[in-house]
Write a protein that holds these residues in place. Structure first.
Motif, PDB file in Angstrom:
ATOM      1  N   UNK A 188       0.837  -1.203   0.000  1.00  0.00           N
ATOM      2  CA  UNK A 188       0.000   0.000   0.000  1.00  0.00           C
ATOM      3  C   UNK A 188       0.872   1.254   0.000  1.00  0.00           C
ATOM      4  N   UNK A 189       1.933   1.222   0.788  1.00  0.00           N
ATOM      5  CA  UNK A 189       2.831   2.372   0.864  1.00  0.00           C
ATOM      6  C   UNK A 189       3.529   2.619  -0.471  1.00  0.00           C
ATOM      7  N   UNK A 190       4.040   1.546  -1.083  1.00  0.00           N
ATOM      8  CA  UNK A 190       4.742   1.689  -2.357  1.00  0.00           C
ATOM      9  C   UNK A 190       3.794   2.109  -3.473  1.00  0.00           C
ATOM     10  N   UNK A 191       2.523   1.720  -3.360  1.00  0.00           N
ATOM     11  CA  UNK A 191       1.546   2.072  -4.391  1.00  0.00           C
ATOM     12  C   UNK A 191       1.464   3.587  -4.576  1.00  0.00           C
ATOM     13  N   UNK A 192       1.511   4.314  -3.482  1.00  0.00           N
ATOM     14  CA  UNK A 192       1.443   5.778  -3.571  1.00  0.00           C
ATOM     15  C   UNK A 192       2.622   6.330  -4.368  1.00  0.00           C
ATOM     16  N   UNK A 193       3.797   5.747  -4.163  1.00  0.00           N
ATOM     17  CA  UNK A 193       4.979   6.218  -4.885  1.00  0.00           C
ATOM     18  C   UNK A 193       4.917   5.830  -6.360  1.00  0.00           C
ATOM     19  N   UNK A 194       4.422   4.626  -6.643  1.00  0.00           N
ATOM     20  CA  UNK A 194       4.311   4.180  -8.034  1.00  0.00           C
ATOM     21  C   UNK A 194       3.324   5.059  -8.788  1.00  0.00           C
ATOM     22  N   UNK A 195       2.179   5.331  -8.173  1.00  0.00           N
ATOM     23  CA  UNK A 195       1.166   6.171  -8.821  1.00  0.00           C
ATOM     24  C   UNK A 195       1.701   7.587  -9.030  1.00  0.00           C
ATOM     25  N   UNK A 196       2.419   8.106  -8.038  1.00  0.00           N
ATOM     26  CA  UNK A 196       2.996   9.447  -8.176  1.00  0.00           C
ATOM     27  C   UNK A 196       3.980   9.495  -9.340  1.00  0.00           C
ATOM     28  N   UNK A 197       4.761   8.425  -9.502  1.00  0.00           N
ATOM     29  CA  UNK A 197       5.719   8.357 -10.605  1.00  0.00           C
ATOM     30  C   UNK A 197       4.998   8.313 -11.949  1.00  0.00           C
TER      31      UNK A 197
END
Length: 350
Positions: A188-197
């Motif tokens: 869930x935490x990494x998802x935010x970074x992937x979507x931001x990228x």
């Protein structure tokens, strides 16, 4: 056997992860190590009378189906009976372990034992349990397509994000163009970074699919059981079977609307203990449980469902004899296992 070795074996027999989130299961009281377990004492409810029996029989570990410690204890004094249980256990160097709803959900647990009261039948959980973890790493899967001009740069940045796994690429044809489809799992935490990228490139962002991964269902595991009898049996005969299986002289019964004691029972929904929340809304000819609220019984009867109530712990306690034999094998007969003779349901018919 050492206490920790016994607890590990008990957890392996029925994982505490099967228990409901509100429950309090596992090792609840632990004497200072090392602590050898020569005698394992089984009880449905750990009362002060049962504790005295355990002391007299030199128990080293008590397996209490219901957790004697449920609400948090702010102090351990001689003031209340549950606090006294803890004091007594520690003074006598007796551990306390509780499985409760983990045993309800287990395929070889309490509800499976209770279903034997019906006779020959097949059963499925009413509320299936899910595995404690996801089949792969991560809680989400992200997939998107990109052209070769962006591929290397995007992959390089994704690889720098922690908690991203299962990163794979494969050729894809999108609207007549050769592209590369990228798939990855992430937390869930990494998802935010992937979507931001990905949102930095509108073409990538609008072609992105995000899937929430589901934990797989565990076969034959979960709360309650929906049982289908091999052949229909009159309700009156089912009552006698239940009384014999539970060794009870009396049960309480509410006959469903439009039914009679001779009406055939083909399907039965059951839940050991207090079954209202598990059974409610289930279509069956019969509900079997320990206790239900007055209004839930009325609802069932109005829907043509007969209800048999046996009192809460009467639908659980008989399992301990079967458990004794099963655990004996599971613990390789290295521990003496005994069932309480004092433990009983607090309610009696007079």
């Amino acid at each position: 056997m050492d206490l920790r070795e016994v607890v590990s074996a008990l957890n392996d027999f029925a994982s505490p992860s099967l228990a409901e989130g509100w429950d309090n299961v596992g090792l609840l009281v632990e004497p200072s190590p090392p602590h050898a377990v020569n005698t394992l004492f089984l009880t449905n409810d750990l009362t002060e009378e049962v504790m005295e029996e355990a002391v007299q029989k030199k128990a080293d570990l008590i397996l209490s189906y219901h957790p004697p410690i449920f609400a948090p204890l702010k102090r351990v004094t001689w003031g209340t009976w549950k606090e006294r249980l803890v004091v007594r256990a520690l003074e006598r160097r007796i551990g306390i372990y509780s499985p409760h709803t983990a045993y309800d959900a287990a395929p070889h647990g309490v509800n499976n034992w209770l279903s034997k009261a019906l006779g020959a039948c097949t059963s499925t959980p009413l509320h299936p349990s899910t595995a404690p973890s996801y089949p792969g790493e991560g809680t989400h899967r992200v997939e998107f397509c990109t052209g070769t001009e962006h591929l290397d740069a995007v992959l390089s940045k994704i690889k720098d994000i922690q908690e991203v796994s299962c990163l794979t690429t494969f050729p894809a044809r999108v609207e007549g163009e050769e592209q590369t489809r990228v798939s990855l799992n992430c937390s869930q935490k990494a998802l935010l970074e992937v979507v931001a990228l990905l949102s930095q490139n509108s073409l990538l962002y609008h072609k992105t699919e995000i899937l929430l991964l589901q934990k797989p269902l565990l076969p034959h595991t979960g709360m309650g059981r929906l049982c289908t009898l091999s052949e229909p049996v009159p309700l009156s005969d089912i009552v006698q079977r239940i009384k014999q299986h539970l060794r009870l002289p009396h049960v309480r019964i509410a006959v469903g609307r439009g039914r009679t004691p001779e009406s055939p029972v083909k399907t039965a929904a059951l839940c050991a203990g207090s079954g209202s929340s598990i059974l409610k809304g289930t279509k069956a000819d019969l509900y079997l449980t320990g206790e239900m609220s007055h209004h839930d019984v009325l609802d069932a009867v109005a829907n043509g469902i007969s209800v048999i109530l046996c009192e809460h712990s009467n639908t659980e306690r008989g399992f301990l004899s079967e458990l004794r034999d099963t655990l004996g094998i599971h613990l390789q007969n290295k521990v003496n296992i005994i069932v309480s003779e004092t433990d009983r349901d607090p309610l009696q018919v007079v």
